[in-house]
Design an enzyme around this catalytic site. Structure first.
Site, PDB file in Angstrom:
ATOM      1  N   ASP A  13       0.818  -1.219   0.000  1.00 30.77           N
ATOM      2  CA  ASP A  13       0.000   0.000   0.000  1.00 30.77           C
ATOM      3  C   ASP A  13       0.853   1.272   0.000  1.00 30.77           C
ATOM      4  O   ASP A  13       0.425   2.320   0.478  1.00 30.77           O
ATOM      5  CB  ASP A  13      -0.962   0.024   1.209  1.00 30.77           C
ATOM      6  CG  ASP A  13      -1.770  -1.245   1.325  1.00 30.77           C
ATOM      7  OD1 ASP A  13      -2.401  -1.622   0.323  1.00 30.77           O
ATOM      8  OD2 ASP A  13      -1.762  -1.872   2.405  1.00 30.77           O
ATOM      9  N   HIS A  41      -4.152  -1.568  -6.428  1.00 28.86           N
ATOM     10  CA  HIS A  41      -3.500  -0.322  -6.815  1.00 28.86           C
ATOM     11  C   HIS A  41      -4.559   0.649  -7.329  1.00 28.86           C
ATOM     12  O   HIS A  41      -5.383   0.285  -8.178  1.00 28.86           O
ATOM     13  CB  HIS A  41      -2.458  -0.566  -7.915  1.00 28.86           C
ATOM     14  CG  HIS A  41      -1.305  -1.396  -7.469  1.00 28.86           C
ATOM     15  ND1 HIS A  41      -0.442  -2.024  -8.346  1.00 28.86           N
ATOM     16  CD2 HIS A  41      -0.861  -1.714  -6.235  1.00 28.86           C
ATOM     17  CE1 HIS A  41       0.469  -2.682  -7.663  1.00 28.86           C
ATOM     18  NE2 HIS A  41       0.237  -2.502  -6.386  1.00 28.86           N
TER      19      HIS A  41
END
Length: 418
Positions: A13, A41
């Site tokens: 992340d 993403h």
């Protein structure tokens, strides 16, 4: 070298997708080498004649596909849940991003079935209080089947014996976990239809990529998850089930190490992780809430609130040793704008003695005392800053590692190239 690799340097992340999006403007092929649709993403990019800013959520497909001139490759090291693959493909197309005729899947990639997802949940129940906190996407059970040589790969879909092999595998799961509700015959029929739809996407990715290299094509490799979730070098067992490191690029795509050029690590200006496991710099206080709220720290795949803490340079040293980054991309520096002070972890101490590396033993990790260096905050917005020299002096003082890109906001234009 014509192969550039972008890897997560923390627990995932970090914002890899944004850098991949930017670099994809100068590439021909974007390839995934590991993981499955447990990755997430988020890309914000202009679409259509009116250049409408659109948010795209990538899970299984390479996020470099935002560039309509890029071809996407899902490599042999990835595990693929076909219903999710087509759902993502169709969602992107509905948003104005058509990936038809420029997206291919390795015929060697292993398949994730719905029974893997059921088993994923059953395994978490077995662990009880020691739950790893997986996304329950079936990724771990699919990789387990791969390692035990009982998995099914993409090419098996076109094998006349597919149905018999599938039934045998499901029966094996019943023996291991007891009977669970699952329509085996219905699933076989569904996959017959999915196989026909998939056929145009299937390729020998080894031949495809090496022909591309021979033709001088530029390949961008996009990592999923991150170093600290690697099956060997992460905080085992609170990790994913694949190799997320630079080594995974070679095994997952069939690209020799000598063909790999630049390796870029992506780090956040603070640290986050999702799920269970140790987190030495975690902040269960107002600072942690600040990172969550200002940084929008909610999972792209799960929607879960991420755990947040200060930047950890012990983690980064461990990550740099293993992946050998040529450059770093620091993201979300702007999230620190309003903080009175900023801390960076520089040492782990156990009984007053500094640890030389990141410990393998999680019992040791629970005992560490974290030593921090504290900086005063710059207390001003950096969102409009477009050059390194225009960053506040204290921000530049914090950036003591070799950083090439600095993210100061969510858009493509909010990336400083040093």
């Amino acid at each position: 070298m014509s192969v550039t690799v972008v890897l997560g340097a923390q627990w995932g992340d970090e914002g890899k997708g944004k850098l991949v999006d930017i670099l994809s403007a100068h590439t021909d092929i974007c390839a995934r080498f590991a993981g499955g649709n447990n990755a997430g993403h988020t890309i914000i990019a202009p679409i259509g004649l009116d250049h409408v800013q659109t948010k795209f959520a990538f899970h299984l497909l390479p996020s470099g596909l935002v560039n309509k001139e890029v071809t996407g490759i899902i490599g042999s090291g990835v595990v693929v849940h076909l219903p999710s693959f087509f759902e993502e493909f169709d969602t992107l197309r509905a948003q104005g991003l058509d990936c038809s005729n420029r997206l291919f899947i390795s015929d060697r990639a292993h398949l994730v079935f719905d029974f893997h997802q059921i088993v994923d949940g059953l395994k978490e129940v077995e662990l009880g209080g020691s739950s790893i906190g997986t996304t329950k996407k079936g990724i771990g059970p699919a990789y387990s089947a791969k390692a035990s040589r009982s998995g099914l790969r993409v090419h098996h879909l076109f094998d006349p014996a597919f149905a018999d092999k599938f039934r045998k595998i499901v029966e094996g799961r019943y023996k291991r976990y007891g009977y669970f509700e699952y329509d085996t015959e219905g699933e076989i029929e569904r996959y017959k239809g999915l196989a026909e739809r998939l056929r145009p996407f299937v390729t020998d990715s080894v031949v495809y990529l090496h022909e591309a290299l021979a033709a001088g094509k530029r390949i961008l490799v996009e990592g999923a998850n991150a170093l600290m979730l690697d099956i060997d070098y992460g905080t085992y067992p609170y990790v994913t089930s694949s190799s997320t490191t630079i080594g995974g690029v070679s095994t997952g795509l069939g690209i020799p190490p000598r063909r790999i050029g630049k390796v870029i690590g992506v780090i956040k200006a603070y640290t986050t992780r999702v799920g269970g496991g140790p987190f030495p710099t975690e902040q269960l206080n107002e600072t942690g809430v600040h990172f969550q709220e200002v940084g929008c720290e909610y999972g792209t795949t799960t929607g879960r609130r991420r755990r947040c803490g200060w930047l950890d340079l012990i983690v980064m040293k461990h990550s740099c040793l293993i992946n050998g980054y040529d450059a770093l991309n620091l993201t979300k520096l702007d999230v620190l704008d309003d903080l009175e002070e900023i801390k960076v972890a520089v040492k782990y101490l156990v009984d007053g003695k500094e640890l030389l590396g990141f410990p393998a033993n999680l019992e040791t990790l629970t005992k560490v005392e974290v030593s921090y260096v504290t900086f005063p905050g710059w207390k001003t917005s950096i969102a409009a800053v477009s050059s390194y020299e225009d960053l506040p002096g204290i921000a530049r003082k914090c950036l003591k590692v070799p950083i090439e890109w600095i993210g100061v906001g969510p858009g493509r234009e909010n990336m400083i190239k040093k």
